[in-house]
Design a protein around this motif. Structure first.
Motif, short mmCIF file in Angstrom:
data_model
loop_
_atom_site.label_atom_id
_atom_site.label_comp_id
_atom_site.label_asym_id
_atom_site.label_seq_id
_atom_site.Cartn_x
_atom_site.Cartn_y
_atom_site.Cartn_z
N VAL A 98 0.83 -1.20 0.00
CA VAL A 98 0.00 0.00 0.00
C VAL A 98 0.87 1.26 0.00
CG1 VAL A 98 -1.70 1.31 1.33
CG2 VAL A 98 -1.95 -1.15 1.11
N LEU A 99 1.93 1.24 0.80
CA LEU A 99 2.83 2.41 0.85
C LEU A 99 3.47 2.67 -0.52
CD1 LEU A 99 4.54 1.98 4.31
CD2 LEU A 99 3.40 4.05 3.52
N VAL A 102 0.77 4.16 -2.89
CA VAL A 102 0.32 5.52 -2.58
C VAL A 102 1.44 6.54 -2.72
CG1 VAL A 102 -0.67 6.99 -0.78
CG2 VAL A 102 -1.49 4.67 -1.06
N SER A 103 2.68 6.13 -2.39
CA SER A 103 3.77 7.10 -2.38
C SER A 103 4.40 7.32 -3.75
CB SER A 103 4.86 6.65 -1.40
OG SER A 103 5.49 5.48 -1.88
N GLU A 104 4.04 6.49 -4.72
CA GLU A 104 4.69 6.54 -6.04
C GLU A 104 4.72 7.94 -6.65
OE1 GLU A 104 3.77 6.50 -9.51
OE2 GLU A 104 5.48 5.40 -10.35
N PRO A 105 3.59 8.66 -6.74
CA PRO A 105 3.66 10.00 -7.35
C PRO A 105 4.51 10.97 -6.54
CG PRO A 105 1.44 9.56 -6.52
CD PRO A 105 2.19 8.30 -6.38
N PHE A 106 4.62 10.75 -5.23
CA PHE A 106 5.45 11.65 -4.41
C PHE A 106 6.93 11.35 -4.64
CE2 PHE A 106 2.01 13.42 -1.95
CZ PHE A 106 1.03 12.45 -2.05
N TYR A 110 6.25 13.91 -9.62
CA TYR A 110 5.59 14.37 -10.85
C TYR A 110 5.06 15.80 -10.71
CZ TYR A 110 5.35 9.38 -12.15
OH TYR A 110 5.65 8.08 -12.46
N LEU A 120 6.01 19.69 -2.77
CA LEU A 120 6.79 18.44 -2.66
C LEU A 120 8.25 18.73 -2.28
CD1 LEU A 120 5.44 16.43 -5.75
CD2 LEU A 120 4.56 16.49 -3.43
N TYR A 124 11.30 12.20 -0.85
CA TYR A 124 10.27 11.19 -0.60
C TYR A 124 10.80 9.77 -0.71
CZ TYR A 124 7.18 15.13 -0.47
OH TYR A 124 6.61 16.33 -0.13
N GLY A 127 12.32 9.18 2.59
CA GLY A 127 11.25 9.05 3.57
C GLY A 127 10.58 7.69 3.49
N LEU A 128 10.34 7.23 2.26
CA LEU A 128 9.69 5.93 2.07
C LEU A 128 10.57 4.81 2.63
CD1 LEU A 128 7.43 4.20 0.78
CD2 LEU A 128 8.78 4.19 -1.32
N VAL A 131 10.35 4.70 6.38
CA VAL A 131 9.08 4.13 6.85
C VAL A 131 9.07 2.61 6.67
CG1 VAL A 131 6.57 4.11 6.52
CG2 VAL A 131 7.81 6.26 6.38
N LEU B 95 -8.84 -1.50 -0.33
CA LEU B 95 -8.08 -2.59 -0.96
C LEU B 95 -8.27 -3.88 -0.18
CD1 LEU B 95 -4.82 -0.66 -1.96
CD2 LEU B 95 -6.67 -1.44 -3.46
N THR B 138 -5.78 11.27 -4.25
CA THR B 138 -4.35 11.09 -3.94
C THR B 138 -3.48 11.82 -4.96
OG1 THR B 138 -4.84 8.92 -3.01
CG2 THR B 138 -2.54 9.40 -3.50
N ALA B 142 -0.88 15.15 -4.56
CA ALA B 142 0.50 15.02 -5.04
C ALA B 142 0.78 16.03 -6.15
CB ALA B 142 0.75 13.61 -5.56
N TRP B 144 -0.18 16.09 -9.08
CA TRP B 144 0.07 15.37 -10.33
C TRP B 144 -1.24 15.34 -11.10
CZ3 TRP B 144 0.40 9.40 -11.03
CH2 TRP B 144 0.88 9.12 -12.30
N THR B 213 -1.67 -0.06 8.79
CA THR B 213 -1.32 0.57 7.51
C THR B 213 -2.02 1.92 7.37
OG1 THR B 213 -1.06 -1.60 6.50
CG2 THR B 213 -1.31 0.26 5.00
N LEU B 217 -0.09 5.53 7.08
CA LEU B 217 -0.38 6.47 5.98
C LEU B 217 -0.82 7.82 6.51
CD1 LEU B 217 -2.37 4.48 3.23
CD2 LEU B 217 -0.13 5.54 3.02
N VAL B 234 6.91 12.27 6.77
CA VAL B 234 7.96 12.26 5.74
C VAL B 234 7.39 12.13 4.33
CG1 VAL B 234 9.77 11.42 7.26
CG2 VAL B 234 8.31 9.78 6.10
N LEU B 235 6.13 11.71 4.22
CA LEU B 235 5.52 11.58 2.89
C LEU B 235 4.48 12.67 2.62
CD1 LEU B 235 5.01 7.69 2.77
CD2 LEU B 235 6.87 9.03 1.78
N PRO B 237 2.87 16.06 1.30
CA PRO B 237 3.20 16.85 0.12
C PRO B 237 3.74 18.24 0.43
CG PRO B 237 0.82 16.65 0.37
CD PRO B 237 1.43 15.77 1.39
N ARG B 238 3.58 18.68 1.70
CA ARG B 238 4.07 20.01 2.08
C ARG B 238 4.76 19.90 3.43
NH1 ARG B 238 3.15 24.36 -1.26
NH2 ARG B 238 1.17 24.18 -2.33
#
Lengths: 170, 397
Positions: A98-99, A102-106, A110, A120, A124, A127-128, A131, B95, B138, B142, B144, B213, B217, B234-235, B237-238
């Motif tokens: 899941v991480l 969800v974190s892929e675009p960060f 992009y 951003l 990241y 950071g990932l 975690v 999920l 999401t 981000a 995007w 999880t 998140l 850490v994840l 966006p700001r």
């Protein structure tokens, strides 16, 4: 459906569905139709064809790609992981999957814009990793803790037998 | 005819391979009670997301009956923070739920009768809508936008209603099943060691993993708004104190193409419309008016928010100078000419509030260009996109 004496049977109709089913179908599909008409009315903003493609595409990607991948991963976990460690490993893999999703675009950044570095701003990828290290550390600790407590449990019968002979006499 | 079709389909079921055979899925996690518990939890998070999303939509596109108060100043901060957090937490829940009920995707025959057909077909907008909302939400936070060849807020609004309509049907369809699944208590009967034997995670362990999880998140992606937790985010966006004057920027002056006009010595603030005394002010004249200070948050629609100290001229004072009372409805126009948020509407509730001002200073310094120099609107309890920057005109309506 059996019932205990004194309690009324659940109101069922049509293969175990409640009496609310058909009214909910009328209301639900009315709401959905109204929303669809609104979406089409604002077609310049909503781009219905592209939206519909994404809508159905996500459905199909989940059912025909993501879920089967999870099934295959599950088979590998069962075959490669010792039985006792399987639970924590599965939990850590669930969190990891899941991480990553969800974190892929960060992580890819992009959305970064040169004119605005406040968007951003973090590293990241780093950071990932932090975690995930935390998640897997917890999983390993659970496995180790479980092994330790089982080992203590195996020793306990001889220790308690010895303790019984050393009980203080009043 | 229906019976004949059903009988034919049953005979056509592949008997030896594939997911449609009976008992193809052996994991104990494909369990009715687990599905019910996850479903109820998702119902709570999606309803929270929907309600708070409607508030945000109402703020930005208010219907005539919609009234949003100016106080408490942090109310929108809470509702929008809750909106993004409940959406993020819904991702592992959804999920997990789809995993638990996955064998039903391969139910054979696929349609047993009319009722079954209606229920199954109604799942398409539910699952598609839920995935769409979480995916677009999401990628939006981000920043995007490429996967969304449509305007996010409008699409997100309409698909939210589609999802809620489908959810209503699903709840009614599963009410009886859910009641009996909860009444049976198989998870309570399950001992801690069970389930770890061959398959691994027990049902309780699975719920724990999903909850953990969701917690990870939420903490790592939204914890930045809560001061002691921001180091763990850490994840996110700001970073809420990262940016010019310790405040993040959404749309820079360069992106809005206002750099030259905002710094033009010929800049004038125009107050006009349904007023008895329209006038213009230079920046120096604006600075010479009595100033007011207030601590007000900036709350972005993407969920992050931060407190800041503002100093400027109350809008009600500017209206009074034009001969208008404080309960006017005002269109606030930016120097920016393109873009959806080049103007905003101030309703009477916000216009009359003392803290609604054209800010000239932020956190003790003259307003930065990217934060709206020469002046920007700041109001209590409103979305950041409505806090118009590079204000050029107040048009009383």
């Amino acid at each position: 459906m059996s019932t205990t004496s004194g309690s009324p049977p659940a109101p069922v109709e049509d293969h175990g569905r409640s009496r609310l089913f058909w009214p909910s179908v009328v209301v639900g599909w009315s709401v959905m139709t109204w929303a669809l008409l609104g979406l089409l009315r604002q077609h310049r903003d909503t781009n219905p064809v592209a939206l519909g493609r994404l809508f159905l595409g996500l459905n199909l990607v989940h059912d025909l790609l993501l879920a089967p991948l999870v099934l295959v991963a599950g088979v590998f976990v069962r075959r490669l992981t010792p039985r006792r460690a399987r639970g924590p490993v599965q939990a850590a893999l669930l969190c990891t999957g899941v991480l990553l999703l969800v974190s892929e675009p960060f992580v890819r950044g992009y959305g970064r814009r040169r004119a605005n570095p406040s968007i951003l701003p973090n590293n990241y990828g780093h950071g990932l990793v932090v975690v995930l290290v935390g998640v897997w550390t917890v999983a390993m600790l659970i496995i180790a803790g479980d092994a330790l407590s089982r080992r203590r449990g195996r020793r306990r019968p001889s220790r308690s037998g010895a303790a019984a002979t050393h009980q203080p006499v009043s | 005819m229906v019976r004949a079709t059903r009988s034919t389909l049953s005979r056509l079921r592949p008997s030896s391979v594939g997911p449609v055979i009976e008992d193809a899925f052996t994991s104990p996690l494909h369990d009715e009670r687990l599905a019910t518990v996850l479903g109820i939890t998702l119902g709570v998070t999606f309803t929270t997301c929907f309600a708070t999303g409607l508030i945000s939509h109402g703020l930005q596109h208010p219907p005539s009956w919609f009234r949003w108060p100016a106080r408490p100043v942090n109310l929108y901060r809470v509702t929008q923070g809750l909106h993004v957090a409940s959406g993020i937490v819904s991702i592992p829940l959804l999920l997990a739920k789809l995993w638990v009920v996955y064998p039903r995707f391969w139910t054979w025959p696929p349609l047993r009768d009319v009722t079954h057909a209606v229920e199954r077909i109604s799942l398409i907008p539910l699952v598609g809508g839920a995935l769409f909302q979480l995916f677009t939400g999401t990628v939006n936070i981000a920043y995007w936008y490429r996967p969304m060849p449509f305007f996010f807020t409008v699409a997100h609004f309409w698909v939210a209603w589609i999802t809620i309509g489908a959810l209503l049907i699903h709840i009614a369809a599963k009410l009886t099943t859910a009641r009996s699944a909860l009444a049976n208590h198989p998870m309570a009967a399950e001992s801690p060691g069970q389930g770890r034997e061959d398959h691994g995670l027990s049902r309780r362990g699975f719920m724990g993993a999903v909850a953990a999880t969701g917690g990870v998140l939420a903490l790592t992606m939204t914890g930045d708004t809560i001061a002691p937790l921001d180091r763990l985010a850490v994840l996110a966006p700001r970073r809420v104190r990262h940016g010019p004057q310790h405040l993040p920027v959404n749309r820079s002056a360069t992106e809005a193409d206002v750099v030259a006009r905002a710094q033009d010595p010929g800049y004038r603030l125009v107050v006009e419309g349904r007023v008895s005394n329209p006038y213009t002010l230079t920046l120096r004249e604006l600075r010479a008016m009595p100033q007011h200070s207030a601590g007000l948050p900036i709350t972005c629609v993407e969920g992050w928010s931060t407190a800041a100290r503002w100093r400027g001229v109350p809008v009600r004072d500017l209206l009074a100078r034009a001969g208008v009372g404080p309960h006017a409805r005002v269109r606030v126009q930016s120097l920016e000419t393109n873009g959806t948020y080049a103007h905003s509407i101030l309703d009477a509730l916000h216009t009359e509030d003392r803290d609604t001002m054209l800010a000239l200073e932020l956190n003790g310094e003259p307003l930065d260009l990217d934060h709206g120099f020469p002046c920007r609107l700041i109001t209590p309890n409103r979305a950041g996109v409505l806090q118009t920057k590079w204000v050029s005109r107040l048009v009383v309506q």
